[in-house]
Design an enzyme around this catalytic site. Structure first.
Site, PDB file in Angstrom:
ATOM      1  N   HIS A 286     -65.421 -24.775 -35.075  1.00 40.13           N
ATOM      2  CA  HIS A 286     -65.907 -26.117 -35.381  1.00 40.13           C
ATOM      3  C   HIS A 286     -65.307 -26.533 -36.725  1.00 40.13           C
ATOM      4  O   HIS A 286     -64.921 -25.679 -37.542  1.00 40.13           O
ATOM      5  CB  HIS A 286     -67.431 -26.138 -35.491  1.00 40.13           C
ATOM      6  CG  HIS A 286     -68.143 -26.141 -34.175  1.00 40.13           C
ATOM      7  ND1 HIS A 286     -68.071 -27.186 -33.285  1.00 40.13           N
ATOM      8  CD2 HIS A 286     -68.951 -25.215 -33.598  1.00 40.13           C
ATOM      9  CE1 HIS A 286     -68.800 -26.919 -32.218  1.00 40.13           C
ATOM     10  NE2 HIS A 286     -69.348 -25.723 -32.379  1.00 40.13           N
TER      11      HIS A 286
ATOM     12  N   CYS B  48     -62.303 -29.857 -35.012  1.00 40.57           N
ATOM     13  CA  CYS B  48     -62.492 -31.289 -35.224  1.00 40.57           C
ATOM     14  C   CYS B  48     -62.226 -31.651 -36.677  1.00 40.57           C
ATOM     15  O   CYS B  48     -62.395 -30.839 -37.586  1.00 40.57           O
ATOM     16  CB  CYS B  48     -63.902 -31.704 -34.854  1.00 40.57           C
ATOM     17  SG  CYS B  48     -64.175 -31.839 -33.089  1.00 40.57           S
TER      18      CYS B  48
END
Length: 273
Positions: A84, A127
């Site tokens: 992430h 991301c």
């Protein structure tokens, strides 16, 4: 004749996340572990000495890069991070962010002389914000995406190239079959593209992801575009069997998929990877 040293590759993949309070604040990343194992195998077959780490905390990730400063290295240093993230940082399995500038500072010529003259190549599947292509916007803590600029170039150490899965401010997709970005890299490593110079390979990856990928399910029709940042002073061939050490910079002394795409929730349900 002495045998040439193997180039090293560090792969860090985080799939399960738990904060210090015991909360699963970031969603599990299905498909990422198997994808990382395939990348490890592919790089090993290309004569890299691969270290694959699964579910490392932010501090452990930092320590892994610090350890590279005391290793023996071949022609290149390669690193793949799958986790992430948000703009400028990737998350450890403890849900704490590790700023990319911290990683780059560790590997700078001043702090890591052994890698000063060796190309350092990063592929980052994470991301960089919460915005999606095609004008779909989800609230994030990071705000609106910023256009690509020289600021990214200035943050990386000399003789380094970084390829991100997506553009600044945008989300990167992952499904149980893997990510569109690293799946494209796997195809390249298995094909003729591996003999290309890194800059040309990056262009091929851009085209592969941009033209072949389209999200399904909840985010039907959304697209993704990788971003390549480099300050390498010349062409390098990190995956070619014909690569030789002539790229080395002179020393200062000498010079004088089919499943539904998932945009997984991050901290406070604002991030995705």
């Amino acid at each position: 004749m002495a045998q040439a040293r193997q180039s090293r590759a560090l792969i860090i993949v985080n799939t399960d996340f738990c904060s210090s309070a015991g909360d699963e604040a970031l969603g599990a990343r299905r498909g990422a572990k198997r994808e990382a194992e395939k990348l490890s195998k592919a790089l090993s077959e290309l004569n890299y000495k691969v270290k694959l780490m699964h579910n490392s905390t932010a501090r452990e990730m930092e320590d892994l890069y610090q350890q590279e400063c005391s290793r023996e290295h071949g022609d290149f240093f390669m690193s793949i991070i799958s986790s992430h993230g948000e703009e400028g940082a990737v998350f450890g399995s403890d849900c704490k962010p590790l700023k990319l500038t911290r990683i780059f500072r560790i590997l700078s010529p001043q702090n890591c002389p052994v890698l000063a003259e060796r190309p350092k190549v990063f592929f980052i599947q994470a991301c960089r914000g919460g915005t999606l292509d095609q004008g779909v916007f989800l609230e994030t803590d990071g705000g609106q995406p910023e256009p690509c600029s020289f600021s990214e170039y200035l943050r990386i150490p000399p003789n380094t190239a970084v390829m991100f899965a997506c553009s600044p401010g945008y989300g990167a997709f992952l499904n149980p079959s893997g990510s569109s970005f690293l799946q494209a890299l796997l195809r390249a490593l298995d094909g003729e593209e591996r003999s290309l110079a890194l800059s040309r390979l990056a262009t091929r990856l851009n085209g592969d992801v941009a033209l072949r990928f389209q999200a399904r399910g909840t985010y039907e029709g959304c697209k993704q575009m990788p971003c390549f940042v480099t300050n390498l002073p010349r062409e390098v061939f990190p995956f070619s069997a014909m690569s030789e050490s002539h790229w080395l910079l002179p020393s200062l002394a000498a010079q004088g998929g089919p499943e539904e795409e998932e945009r997984q929730p991050g901290c406070k349900k604002s991030l995705a990877t």
